[in-house]
Design an enzyme around this catalytic site. Structure first.
Site, PDB file in Angstrom:
ATOM      1  N   ARG A  41      -0.869  -3.609  16.762  1.00 13.95           N
ATOM      2  CA  ARG A  41      -1.595  -2.644  15.918  1.00 13.95           C
ATOM      3  C   ARG A  41      -1.794  -3.153  14.486  1.00 13.95           C
ATOM      4  O   ARG A  41      -2.823  -2.913  13.871  1.00 13.95           O
ATOM      5  CB  ARG A  41      -0.815  -1.318  15.924  1.00 13.95           C
ATOM      6  CG  ARG A  41      -1.440  -0.172  15.147  1.00 13.95           C
ATOM      7  CD  ARG A  41      -0.675   1.111  15.464  1.00 13.95           C
ATOM      8  NE  ARG A  41      -0.877   2.173  14.491  1.00 13.95           N
ATOM      9  CZ  ARG A  41      -1.748   3.178  14.637  1.00 13.95           C
ATOM     10  NH1 ARG A  41      -2.507   3.244  15.706  1.00 13.95           N
ATOM     11  NH2 ARG A  41      -1.853   4.116  13.725  1.00 13.95           N
ATOM     12  N   ILE A  67      -7.636   4.987  11.341  1.00 18.20           N
ATOM     13  CA  ILE A  67      -7.154   4.672  12.691  1.00 18.20           C
ATOM     14  C   ILE A  67      -6.201   5.810  13.037  1.00 18.20           C
ATOM     15  O   ILE A  67      -5.378   6.223  12.218  1.00 18.20           O
ATOM     16  CB  ILE A  67      -6.455   3.288  12.713  1.00 18.20           C
ATOM     17  CG1 ILE A  67      -5.819   2.963  14.064  1.00 18.20           C
ATOM     18  CG2 ILE A  67      -5.389   3.176  11.654  1.00 18.20           C
ATOM     19  CD1 ILE A  67      -5.196   1.551  14.102  1.00 18.20           C
ATOM     20  N   SER A  68      -6.320   6.361  14.250  1.00 20.46           N
ATOM     21  CA  SER A  68      -5.509   7.516  14.646  1.00 20.46           C
ATOM     22  C   SER A  68      -4.024   7.174  14.720  1.00 20.46           C
ATOM     23  O   SER A  68      -3.644   6.025  14.936  1.00 20.46           O
ATOM     24  CB  SER A  68      -5.940   8.023  16.018  1.00 20.46           C
ATOM     25  OG  SER A  68      -7.275   8.423  16.006  1.00 20.46           O
ATOM     26  N   GLN A  69      -3.218   8.218  14.607  1.00 26.44           N
ATOM     27  CA  GLN A  69      -1.779   8.142  14.838  1.00 26.44           C
ATOM     28  C   GLN A  69      -1.540   7.560  16.250  1.00 26.44           C
ATOM     29  O   GLN A  69      -2.259   7.920  17.181  1.00 26.44           O
ATOM     30  CB  GLN A  69      -1.277   9.583  14.737  1.00 26.44           C
ATOM     31  CG  GLN A  69       0.151   9.842  15.032  1.00 26.44           C
ATOM     32  CD  GLN A  69       0.397  11.354  15.152  1.00 26.44           C
ATOM     33  OE1 GLN A  69      -0.545  12.145  15.210  1.00 26.44           O
ATOM     34  NE2 GLN A  69       1.645  11.730  15.177  1.00 26.44           N
ATOM     35  N   PHE A 209      -9.712  14.872  13.162  1.00 30.70           N
ATOM     36  CA  PHE A 209     -10.376  13.566  13.134  1.00 30.70           C
ATOM     37  C   PHE A 209     -11.410  13.524  12.014  1.00 30.70           C
ATOM     38  O   PHE A 209     -11.854  14.568  11.529  1.00 30.70           O
ATOM     39  CB  PHE A 209     -11.102  13.323  14.461  1.00 30.70           C
ATOM     40  CG  PHE A 209     -10.222  12.803  15.565  1.00 30.70           C
ATOM     41  CD1 PHE A 209     -10.168  11.447  15.853  1.00 30.70           C
ATOM     42  CD2 PHE A 209      -9.439  13.665  16.317  1.00 30.70           C
ATOM     43  CE1 PHE A 209      -9.355  10.964  16.860  1.00 30.70           C
ATOM     44  CE2 PHE A 209      -8.626  13.185  17.335  1.00 30.70           C
ATOM     45  CZ  PHE A 209      -8.585  11.838  17.605  1.00 30.70           C
TER      46      PHE A 209
END
Ligand code: SAH
Length: 220
Positions: A41, A67-69, A209
């Site tokens: 990541r 960038i999402s969790q 989001f």
């Protein structure tokens, strides 16, 4: 004792992330856990943020996007129930991390991004990691990717006011779509399945989001 190198530290951080944030919260799909363990990541974000790469939160990727969790990435991926033969459409490439996770689990990933700088950076990162089954396109993804349709799975990683019709049309039968739908502050994560010509919709959880901006999303 030899000091551990940074690569090992990241590997340990990933293992912890999987145990505490992902498996610990109920993600059970072994292939999803393995992909989350494997994909580095930190490579997808700015080096200044590497220390936070495996933290339990979203991170900025530039141009006002995030960038999402990790947990949300794992949850959305698990809901697609990928077995390895699928063609997947992603809307919102961002840094390319979610695309890499999908590439580990499906046959081919088609991902659309509207911001040129993010797309070219994602392309470089994915190339450097050797992903040859990810195809990227610069476009308004609310129109889907008609030439490559239908898709066994569709994942939208930006918030939409409603489900874009072109995406419903481009979903295979049977097929599964996961998409956050709501207003700009909070959305419901929806799982839409198509089977025998019929659509079914299921609410999952509340999420937040960045906006899906386009003809079938929010106006710029
Ligand atoms: N999946 C990404 C998260 C991206 S954040 C990752 O793993 O990093 C959401 C992304 O959706 C942003 O990069 C934003 O530019 C993009 N986006 C917003 N509206 C879009 C649209 N209509 N078409 C394609 N991409 C869009």
């Amino acid at each position: 004792m030899f000091p551990r190198n940074r690569r090992d530290d990241f590997k340990i951080a990933r293992e912890r992330m999987v145990q505490h944030q992902i498996a610990g919260r109920g993600i059970r799909d072994a292939r999803v856990l393995e992909a989350m363990r494997k994909v580095p990541r930190h490579f997808f974000i700015d080096e200044a943020l590497w220390d936070q790469a495996y933290g339990d939160h979203p991170l900025p990727i530039g141009h006002g996007q995030t960038i999402s969790q990790p947990y949300i990435v794992a949850l959305m991926t698990q809901e697609l129930n990928l077995k390895g033969h699928e063609r997947v459409l992603e809307i919102g490439t961002g840094c390319g991390y979610q695309a890499a996770i999908l590439a580990e689990l499906a046959k081919a990933v088609f991902s659309v991004e509207r911001i040129p700088a993010l797309l070219s950076k994602a392309r470089k990162t994915l190339d450097s990691l050797g992903y040859t089954n990810v195809f990227l396109k610069l476009d308004d993804g609310t129109w889907g990717w008609k030439e490559e349709a239908p898709f066994d799975a569709i994942i939208v990683t930006a918030a939409s006011p409603s489900v874009p019709q072109p995406l419903l049309d481009q979903l295979a039968d049977p097929g599964t779509m996961i998409i956050p739908v709501g207003d700009e502050f909070s959305q419901s994560l929806l799982k839409i399945t198509k089977a025998d010509g019929e659509l079914h919709q299921q609410h999952h959880c509340g999420v937040r989001f960045v906006k899906l901006i386009g003809d079938h999303g929010w106006r710029d």
